[in-house]
Motif scaffolding. Structure first.
Motif, PDB file in Angstrom:
ATOM      1  N   LEU A  46       0.830  -1.196   0.000  1.00 44.17           N
ATOM      2  CA  LEU A  46       0.000   0.000   0.000  1.00 44.17           C
ATOM      3  C   LEU A  46       0.864   1.246   0.000  1.00 44.17           C
ATOM      4  N   ARG A  47       0.572   2.146  -0.926  1.00 42.87           N
ATOM      5  CA  ARG A  47       1.266   3.430  -0.922  1.00 42.87           C
ATOM      6  C   ARG A  47       0.567   4.311   0.099  1.00 42.87           C
ATOM      7  N   HIS A  48       1.162   4.451   1.266  1.00 39.27           N
ATOM      8  CA  HIS A  48       0.552   5.249   2.324  1.00 39.27           C
ATOM      9  C   HIS A  48       0.656   6.727   1.991  1.00 39.27           C
ATOM     10  N   ARG A  49      -0.465   7.402   2.108  1.00 38.62           N
ATOM     11  CA  ARG A  49      -0.514   8.820   1.809  1.00 38.62           C
ATOM     12  C   ARG A  49      -0.437   9.684   3.059  1.00 38.62           C
ATOM     13  N   ASN A  50      -0.427   9.055   4.215  1.00 31.65           N
ATOM     14  CA  ASN A  50      -0.496   9.814   5.460  1.00 31.65           C
ATOM     15  C   ASN A  50       0.541   9.268   6.443  1.00 31.65           C
ATOM     16  N   ARG A  51       1.790   9.588   6.187  1.00 28.86           N
ATOM     17  CA  ARG A  51       2.872   9.131   7.032  1.00 28.86           C
ATOM     18  C   ARG A  51       3.886  10.261   7.235  1.00 28.86           C
ATOM     19  N   TRP A  52       4.461  10.312   8.420  1.00 34.36           N
ATOM     20  CA  TRP A  52       5.587  11.211   8.648  1.00 34.36           C
ATOM     21  C   TRP A  52       6.823  10.624   7.982  1.00 34.36           C
TER      22      TRP A  52
ATOM     23  N   GLY B 188      17.689  12.543  11.350  1.00 35.58           N
ATOM     24  CA  GLY B 188      17.318  12.400  12.752  1.00 35.58           C
ATOM     25  C   GLY B 188      16.119  13.236  13.160  1.00 35.58           C
ATOM     26  N   THR B 189      15.544  13.957  12.227  1.00 35.55           N
ATOM     27  CA  THR B 189      14.388  14.810  12.507  1.00 35.55           C
ATOM     28  C   THR B 189      13.127  14.179  11.928  1.00 35.55           C
ATOM     29  N   VAL B 190      12.070  14.256  12.687  1.00 34.76           N
ATOM     30  CA  VAL B 190      10.785  13.768  12.200  1.00 34.76           C
ATOM     31  C   VAL B 190      10.114  14.891  11.416  1.00 34.76           C
ATOM     32  N   ASP B 191       9.913  14.659  10.146  1.00 28.39           N
ATOM     33  CA  ASP B 191       9.311  15.646   9.248  1.00 28.39           C
ATOM     34  C   ASP B 191       7.814  15.362   9.153  1.00 28.39           C
TER      35      ASP B 191
ATOM     36  N   GLY C 225       5.615   7.247 -11.450  1.00 32.67           N
ATOM     37  CA  GLY C 225       6.311   7.025 -10.193  1.00 32.67           C
ATOM     38  C   GLY C 225       5.401   7.208  -9.002  1.00 32.67           C
ATOM     39  N   HIS C 226       4.511   8.206  -9.110  1.00 31.69           N
ATOM     40  CA  HIS C 226       3.576   8.423  -8.012  1.00 31.69           C
ATOM     41  C   HIS C 226       2.571   7.285  -7.903  1.00 31.69           C
ATOM     42  N   ARG C 227       2.253   6.663  -9.054  1.00 34.37           N
ATOM     43  CA  ARG C 227       1.270   5.594  -9.050  1.00 34.37           C
ATOM     44  C   ARG C 227       1.787   4.347  -8.340  1.00 34.37           C
ATOM     45  N   THR C 228       3.068   4.012  -8.551  1.00 28.06           N
ATOM     46  CA  THR C 228       3.506   2.678  -8.176  1.00 28.06           C
ATOM     47  C   THR C 228       4.512   2.631  -7.026  1.00 28.06           C
ATOM     48  N   ALA C 229       5.255   3.701  -6.801  1.00 30.83           N
ATOM     49  CA  ALA C 229       6.332   3.623  -5.823  1.00 30.83           C
ATOM     50  C   ALA C 229       5.800   3.656  -4.412  1.00 30.83           C
ATOM     51  N   PRO C 230       6.051   2.622  -3.606  1.00 26.79           N
ATOM     52  CA  PRO C 230       5.578   2.651  -2.228  1.00 26.79           C
ATOM     53  C   PRO C 230       6.366   3.670  -1.405  1.00 26.79           C
ATOM     54  N   THR C 231       5.661   4.294  -0.483  1.00 27.86           N
ATOM     55  CA  THR C 231       6.295   5.252   0.416  1.00 27.86           C
ATOM     56  C   THR C 231       6.799   4.518   1.645  1.00 27.86           C
ATOM     57  N   THR C 232       8.039   4.700   1.998  1.00 27.17           N
ATOM     58  CA  THR C 232       8.602   4.118   3.205  1.00 27.17           C
ATOM     59  C   THR C 232       8.957   5.237   4.166  1.00 27.17           C
ATOM     60  N   PRO C 233       9.085   4.939   5.453  1.00 27.34           N
ATOM     61  CA  PRO C 233       9.348   5.985   6.426  1.00 27.34           C
ATOM     62  C   PRO C 233      10.638   6.759   6.162  1.00 27.34           C
ATOM     63  N   LYS C 234      11.573   6.208   5.395  1.00 28.75           N
ATOM     64  CA  LYS C 234      12.850   6.877   5.192  1.00 28.75           C
ATOM     65  C   LYS C 234      13.037   7.345   3.752  1.00 28.75           C
ATOM     66  N   ASP C 235      11.935   7.455   2.986  1.00 28.18           N
ATOM     67  CA  ASP C 235      12.121   7.746   1.570  1.00 28.18           C
ATOM     68  C   ASP C 235      12.553   9.189   1.315  1.00 28.18           C
ATOM     69  N   SER C 236      12.558  10.036   2.335  1.00 26.40           N
ATOM     70  CA  SER C 236      12.974  11.425   2.119  1.00 26.40           C
ATOM     71  C   SER C 236      14.412  11.678   2.520  1.00 26.40           C
ATOM     72  N   GLU C 237      15.116  10.667   2.967  1.00 26.18           N
ATOM     73  CA  GLU C 237      16.495  10.874   3.360  1.00 26.18           C
ATOM     74  C   GLU C 237      17.401  11.069   2.133  1.00 26.18           C
TER      75      GLU C 237
END
Length: 276
Positions: free
Chosen positions: A10-16, A21-24, A264-276
């Protein structure tokens, strides 16, 4: 046919997210898109990125010739066109990146959360022929979770990435996670299809509107075994009091004309660290 074969990631749309080391607390970006839908009482412009399709009760006990409803003498053939059109809606929704939610009766086998008024609706004479009984022609327990009667009927099928919510009332919002699922999807517009239009579809749509969702009823991808005036009154009330109505061809045209969803927006799953 029913092709429910499990869940896709599931591509979560509502995750920090986490960065250095900072929670965004910024949620994942949901690029706005535009689709103009021919609707009544007026055309509407919606954002497919923030729209979900909810398909109500297209399950064997209501739609199949050997389901519970047919077994008590109801002509379920009148639902077939709505089943076929709902399948088209679901395919177009998936192609456009809209979440698809299957909302079906799926009662606990012990009925521990089922209030007496709901049980009475399905067994008005108190003969034990309602929810949970094996009195349908299929001999499956009526409207019970994981039973044949609760499964999607022939003509529609689940796909990886679709979401399933069991319900236990006419409205899909009571005693279920439906509202939480929708809020985590970050959608605000709901398109409704399914059966029965004047009962479970309408009850869920009204609750959605009262919760602040924008609502659209597909008049031809929803149907009822009640007299035709019940469907007509439902369409009137939706337009008059709660939201909008549209046809399946109008929705398909609107989604086809909308700006395509980025692959990419359609298929790529979001993980908690994908913004690092």
């Amino acid at each position: 046919m029913n092709t429910d074969n499990g869940l896709a990631p599931l591509r979560h749309r509502n995750r920090w997210r986490f960065s250095g080391g900072t929670v965004d607390l910024h949620r994942p970006d949901l690029p706005a898109r535009t689709a103009t839908l021919g609707a009544e009482p007026a055309p509407v412009v919606l954002d497919p990125t923030r729209t979900a399709v909810i398909v109500v009760d297209l399950q064997n006990d209501f739609c199949a010739p050997d389901g519970w409803l047919a077994g008590i003498g109801v002509d379920v053939s009148v639902l077939a066109p709505a089943v076929d059109l709902s399948a088209q809606v679901v395919a177009a929704a998936r192609a456009a990146g809209l979440p698809v939610i299957w909302l079906n009766w799926g009662n606990r086998p012990d009925q521990a959360n089922l209030p007496p008024g709901v049980a009475h609706v399905y067994d008005p004479r108190g003969t034990g022929e309602g929810i949970g009984s094996r009195t349908a022609p299929s001999r499956a327990p009526v409207l019970t979770k994981d039973s044949w009667g609760a499964a999607l009927t022939d003509g529609v099928g689940s796909a990886p990435g679709d979401l399933h919510v069991d319900k236990y009332r006419m409205s899909g919002f009571w005693d279920t996670p439906l509202d939480s699922v929708l809020r985590n999807l970050r959608v605000d517009t709901l398109v409704f299809a399914g059966v029965n239009s004047d009962q479970c579809v309408y009850a869920t749509l009204v609750d959605a509107a009262c919760l602040g969702y924008d609502v659209v009823l597909l008049t031809d991808a929803s149907a009822t075994t009640s007299p035709s005036y019940c469907h007509d009154a439902t369409v009137y009330n939706v337009r008059q009091c709660y939201g909008f109505t549209a046809s399946t061809p109008d929705l398909l045209d609107a989604l086809a004309a909308a700006r395509p969803l980025d692959a990419g927006h359609r298929t790529a799953p979001t993980t908690p660290k994908d913004s690092e």
